[in-house]
Write a protein that holds these residues in place. Sequence first.
Motif, PDB file in Angstrom:
ATOM      1  N   PRO A   3       0.833  -1.206   0.000  1.00 15.74           N
ATOM      2  CA  PRO A   3       0.000   0.000   0.000  1.00 15.74           C
ATOM      3  C   PRO A   3       0.859   1.244   0.000  1.00 15.74           C
ATOM      4  O   PRO A   3       1.962   1.249   0.542  1.00 15.74           O
ATOM      5  N   ASP A  33      -5.126   3.684  -0.955  1.00 10.28           N
ATOM      6  CA  ASP A  33      -5.232   2.228  -1.013  1.00 10.28           C
ATOM      7  C   ASP A  33      -6.001   1.639   0.165  1.00 10.28           C
ATOM      8  O   ASP A  33      -6.593   0.572   0.035  1.00 10.28           O
ATOM      9  N   TRP A  77     -10.024  -1.811   1.940  1.00  6.19           N
ATOM     10  CA  TRP A  77      -8.761  -1.742   1.213  1.00  6.19           C
ATOM     11  C   TRP A  77      -8.918  -2.349  -0.170  1.00  6.19           C
ATOM     12  O   TRP A  77      -9.832  -3.127  -0.439  1.00  6.19           O
TER      13      TRP A  77
END
Length: 443
Positions: A3, A33, A77
């Motif tokens: 991420p 993200d 996410w």
Amino acid sequence: MNPSRILCWNVRDLNSRVRQDAIRNLISNSQVDIVCLQETKMSVMLVGVILSSMGSDFTNWIDLPATGASGGIVVAWRQCLGPALATRVDNYSLSIQFSPGSLQPWWLTCVYGPQGDSNKLLFMQELRDVRSVCQGPWTVLGDFNLTTSAADKNNENYNRAMMGRFRRCINDLELSEVPLQGRKFTWSNQQDNPTLVKLDRVFCSSEWEQLFPNCLLQSSATEGSDDCPLLLGLHDVQPAKARFHFESFWPTLEGFQEAVESAWSAVQATSCPFDTLTKKFQATVKGLQSWSQKKVGHINSQLELAREILHQLEIAQDHRDLSTLELWLRNKLKLHSLVLSSLQRTIARSRSRITWLSEGDTNTALFHSFARHRKRKNFISKLTTDDGLMLTTHEEKEENILSFYNSLLGESPDREITVNLEELNVPGFDLFELDMPFSEDEV
């Protein structure tokens, strides 16, 4: 995939279509993200709300249902990050363990602190319980509804006893706060004479900070909420280029002055004396670096190699007598190891900027945290384009700045610039006739 950016925001009702559009726009512009939202006020998290506010790429999420019309947390996410290794849902927090491909697994905890002193004490105990289960690198973020000092509020209406308990909790958990760039407060009551408080924060353990040493926390504009959004970029600080270090022991070594003289004299004079001087200094730096690699080499590698060979000779001596050459080598290596150890400590002391620490090698993490703090203070955190796109990576900002000044100043073909010193009534001089920057006595 690793991420790159995390959004943390107290949205105050995720059911609102207007707020869903604001979240979606912020995620798109900031290339987020992981999304951590507090005060969703939703007892059941609907798939349609996730799709509307975040997009179809956010297929993984966990949520803490709201109690009545208050509270509620959701963490979502992107699909490319894969499923979570583990999750944990508590009364005031959500915890997820991520496992990026090239990094050590780490924990993220999103919190929404309660109101009322008794519930705040339960909340701080919950954080301790979460940490006892979530071992390893850990970051905790969200709306804590707690302050750590009087500077976190713009008036004198604060609870000193609760501030002390919160500081003790942070110390017990061995957490450090990620500094927020550009903003002092994160919440406002939106009045004409507003009350301003810093309630939204990001804390991390030392293991997490070492995992993401180039993280950067910045804020965005408040849209439809009393709290401002926080953007945590995990790789937003560009690592600085290694600087040239002049070692204090170099002048004592044989061949030092010859290396400087050779590099200094290798540069030919140009029409501009300042340009010549710059090139001479650059050539001297490269020459000294090359000379040091050949003359001194990598101290740590040499020391480890000497210790390993010495250890193998000692192991061999347990089973047989050493030959004359082996005994000679062992004695030489012992002396060589002592010299290298002393040289290693000399280099460490000369490079140390915190003079009140006598044992620098045992405080490497502290040295790095001080360096990161200085770097974050002298840093352009973000640029916003005319169409509202937020640029935070080094490559994006570099391209945007270059494009802006190219359009502003234009481009011209390369041309040779010369200066006639006689027309300017400036006496000329030859850099080659200048003395060396130091004499043998000064060396």
